[in-house]
Scaffold this active site. Structure first.
Site, PDB file in Angstrom:
ATOM      1  N   THR A 516      40.488  42.445  42.665  1.00  0.00           N
ATOM      2  CA  THR A 516      41.845  42.370  42.117  1.00  0.00           C
ATOM      3  C   THR A 516      42.264  43.740  41.608  1.00  0.00           C
ATOM      4  O   THR A 516      43.035  43.874  40.669  1.00  0.00           O
ATOM      5  CB  THR A 516      41.909  41.279  41.029  1.00  0.00           C
ATOM      6  OG1 THR A 516      41.516  40.028  41.622  1.00  0.00           O
ATOM      7  CG2 THR A 516      43.304  41.080  40.462  1.00  0.00           C
ATOM      8  N   HIS A 517      41.735  44.775  42.220  1.00  0.00           N
ATOM      9  CA  HIS A 517      41.922  46.145  41.740  1.00  0.00           C
ATOM     10  C   HIS A 517      42.962  46.883  42.573  1.00  0.00           C
ATOM     11  O   HIS A 517      42.635  47.717  43.398  1.00  0.00           O
ATOM     12  CB  HIS A 517      40.586  46.895  41.772  1.00  0.00           C
ATOM     13  CG  HIS A 517      39.476  46.152  41.098  1.00  0.00           C
ATOM     14  ND1 HIS A 517      38.152  46.275  41.461  1.00  0.00           N
ATOM     15  CD2 HIS A 517      39.491  45.247  40.090  1.00  0.00           C
ATOM     16  CE1 HIS A 517      37.403  45.497  40.702  1.00  0.00           C
ATOM     17  NE2 HIS A 517      38.202  44.863  39.860  1.00  0.00           N
TER      18      HIS A 517
END
Length: 586
Positions: A516-517
């Protein structure tokens, strides 16, 4: 009809990690703070209490803690000349919803980035020459250096009780830690998590090749811990329900445990939940934001919230979208390279090689989100890139975070995809396999960016964010190289079977989770011509507007982004106190 509310001193848009940390620094200053959060308070909810907390289908598959894609999604195209279409079910990355944001359902993997990361352009040019950096690779310096951020890294690690083994204290390397670590003032506040069987296997193999493995720094508390604010964490149970889940034992440091209950005791602090911010009211002539417009999702009433200072503290896409719909700053144009808002959108490049051990019990169900062993020799610029044809890299690690039965199934090559043989292979290998993974960087490319979709709108009538994003040659070459290093480690483990390596190939797929970066879109820098916000996170075109979050990163390293993000947020809190007194550019 829009209802106008009383003016507030500081309004934060997004009640996640960065808002909580910045506000923490402001408490006691007498500054009136309001946080607008679109979700609910999840404390004490089904997501945070047994037995519902263990519901893999609800939280891990259906992603019920994640942004509601029916209300607001993104559109995607891989190339500028293509037409973008809405993503109906996003799986690639998972923005959070609710007080605490995505840091409620994170794994707890906590890094300080390399000392050279904030000056990456300078580092690469000084080591390899300007001509070595391709024109389409738009890396740039951040306008800050690691030394000025180190005290805030230290504070964050103490607030969140980070567990780990220091590798560099005051410039002196420490055995057992990361030899590539940026110098730190002191050790971690807690000792590392227990080493899993997978970590023991990985450590022995890595050492046999001359590498220096170390435990991954973790926000999963190995024992009961009380932080400097008097907030307590429980002891990690190694239950395998960290990522996509809230920790029912309060052993994973998160905003809903460490920050917001403490902040809500202060009379100068207020959270307004179920508040969907749609735009900022911008006075271009005065170069100021005068108010925030939002919809109360419970009543459908639209409000205008005046503010002396506004802080965008949302997810990468949210921060970028609000600048674009509000007309603050010039949108990025990939054809001319002009404009900054939306530029340098980055993700990460993951890969893996599975290993299978008939006579070793991996037992993946006994793990935490950050209980891995790691080598950092092939991350970033920790190795010589001369002649390799790419920049960047990634850390290699024993990737065991859970053994949840629906999604955690590693099977050897040649296993049938269905039937009795498939069932038997699941029974045979469930407890005897793990991935040796690469957590890789994604450096910015001229054609990867965010803007507003000209066709599609969300449930509130606002344009969707359009992602123009794909992997490029630099990513493929990096992934191939570092994955081959992971294969060497895997083949040194004495495994019964080493599976097929999976370096990153093909187009970006929104249906496949990696991390989720996401970063970029509102990038920071020392020059208004090449950045959206200043090194103090102050918008160049609106002096009372600040932006905090991974959206300010000019590139994405191979590390998880939480550490620098937290340090920037803590420093911003101090800066906001100072700005409230002088009301001018910092």
């Amino acid at each position: 009809m829009v209802q106008r509310l009383r003016k507030r001193s500081v309004v934060f848009v997004g009640g996640g990690l960065t808002a909580g940390l910045a506000v923490r620094q402001m408490m006691g200053s007498g500054i009136d703070v309001l946080v607008l959060e679109r979700g609910s308070d999840l404390a004490g909810s089904a997501a945070a209490t047994l037995p519902n907390q263990r519901d893999e289908l609800r939280w891990g598959v259906r992603n019920s803690l994640i942004q509601n894609w029916a209300n607001e999604t993104y559109t995607l195209r891989h190339r500028v000349k293509e037409e973008a279409f809405p993503i109906r079910r996003m799986e690639a990355f998972l923005p959070g919803e609710g007080l605490g944001g995505a840091a409620n359902h994170w794994n707890g993997q906590t890094w300080r980035w390399a000392e050279y990361d904030p000056v990456l352009r300078t580092r690469l040019e000084s080591r390899y020459g300007k001509a070595a950096i391709p024109a389409e690779l738009t890396v740039q310096d951040w306008g800050i250096n690691y030394a000025e951020m180190e005290p805030y890294h230290d504070l964050f690690e103490r607030l969140f009780g980070i567990a780990g083994q220091a590798g560099n204290i005051g410039g002196k390397l420490v055995e057992g830690g990361n030899p590539f670590e940026a110098p730190r003032k002191g050790d971690f506040p807690q000792q590392p998590l227990e080493i899993l069987e997978s970590g023991s296997i990985f450590k022995a193999a890595a050492q046999s090749l001359g590498y220096k493995p170390f435990p991954l720094p973790a926000a999963n508390s190995p024992r009961a811990y009380t932080n400097p604010d008097g907030v307590s964490l429980g002891q990690c149970q190694y239950c395998g329900h960290c990522e996509r889940f809230i920790c029912e034992a309060n052993a994973k440091a998160s905003p809903m445990v460490v920050l917001y209950p403490m902040l809500q005791k202060h009379r100068d602090f207020e959270v307004r939940l179920h508040s969907q911010v749609t735009e900022l009211v911008y006075d271009e002539r005065a170069k100021r934001v005068t108010a925030v417009r939002f919809i109360d999702l419970e009543t459908a009433q639209e409000y205008e919230q005046p503010a002396d200072v506004v802080v965008l503290s949302g997810f990468t896409m949210t921060n970028t979208k609000l600048l674009l719909v509000s007309g603050i700053g010039r949108p990025y144009d990939p054809k001319t390279g002009k404009g900054m808002v939306g530029k340098n959108f980055c993700y990460q490049v993951m890969s893996a090689v599975p290993v299978f051990f008939r006579d070793r019990w991996i037992n993946p169900f006994m793990a935490s989100g950050a209980s891995q062993m790691v080598v950092d020799e092939f991350n970033g610029d920790n190795f010589d890139h001369a002649g390799l044809g790419f920049f960047g890299g990634g850390y290699i690690y024993s990737n065991v975070t859970n053994g949840r039965p629906i999604t955690s199934r590693l099977l050897p090559p040649g296993t049938p995809r269905w039937g009795s043989a498939w069932k038997q292979a699941n029974a045979d290998w469930y407890a005897h396999a793990f991935n040796v993974s690469v957590h890789g960087s994604n450096y910015p490319h001229r054609e990867n960016y965010l803007d507003l979709d000209p066709t599609y709108r969300d449930a509130y009538g606002m344009p969707l964010v359009r992602m123009t994003f794909n992997f490029h040659d630099n990513d493929y070459r990096m992934s191939e190289y570092v994955t081959n290093k992971a294969v060497e480690i895997a083949r040194s483990m004495g495994a019964t079977t080493v599976g097929t390596p999976q370096p990153r190939r093909g187009d970006f797929d929104s249906r496949q989770y990696q991390t989720t970066h996401t970063t970029g879109g509102t990038i920071m820098g020392a020059d208004p011509a090449s950045s959206v916000v200043s090194p103090r996170l102050q918008h160049w075109d609106a002096q009372n507007l600040f932006v905090v979050g991974a959206s300010v990163y000019p590139h994405n390293a191979g590390y998880n982004p939480t550490g620098p993000l937290a340090a920037l947020a803590l420093r911003l809190g101090d800066d906001l106190v100072r700005y409230a007194k002088q009301q001018k550019m910092l």
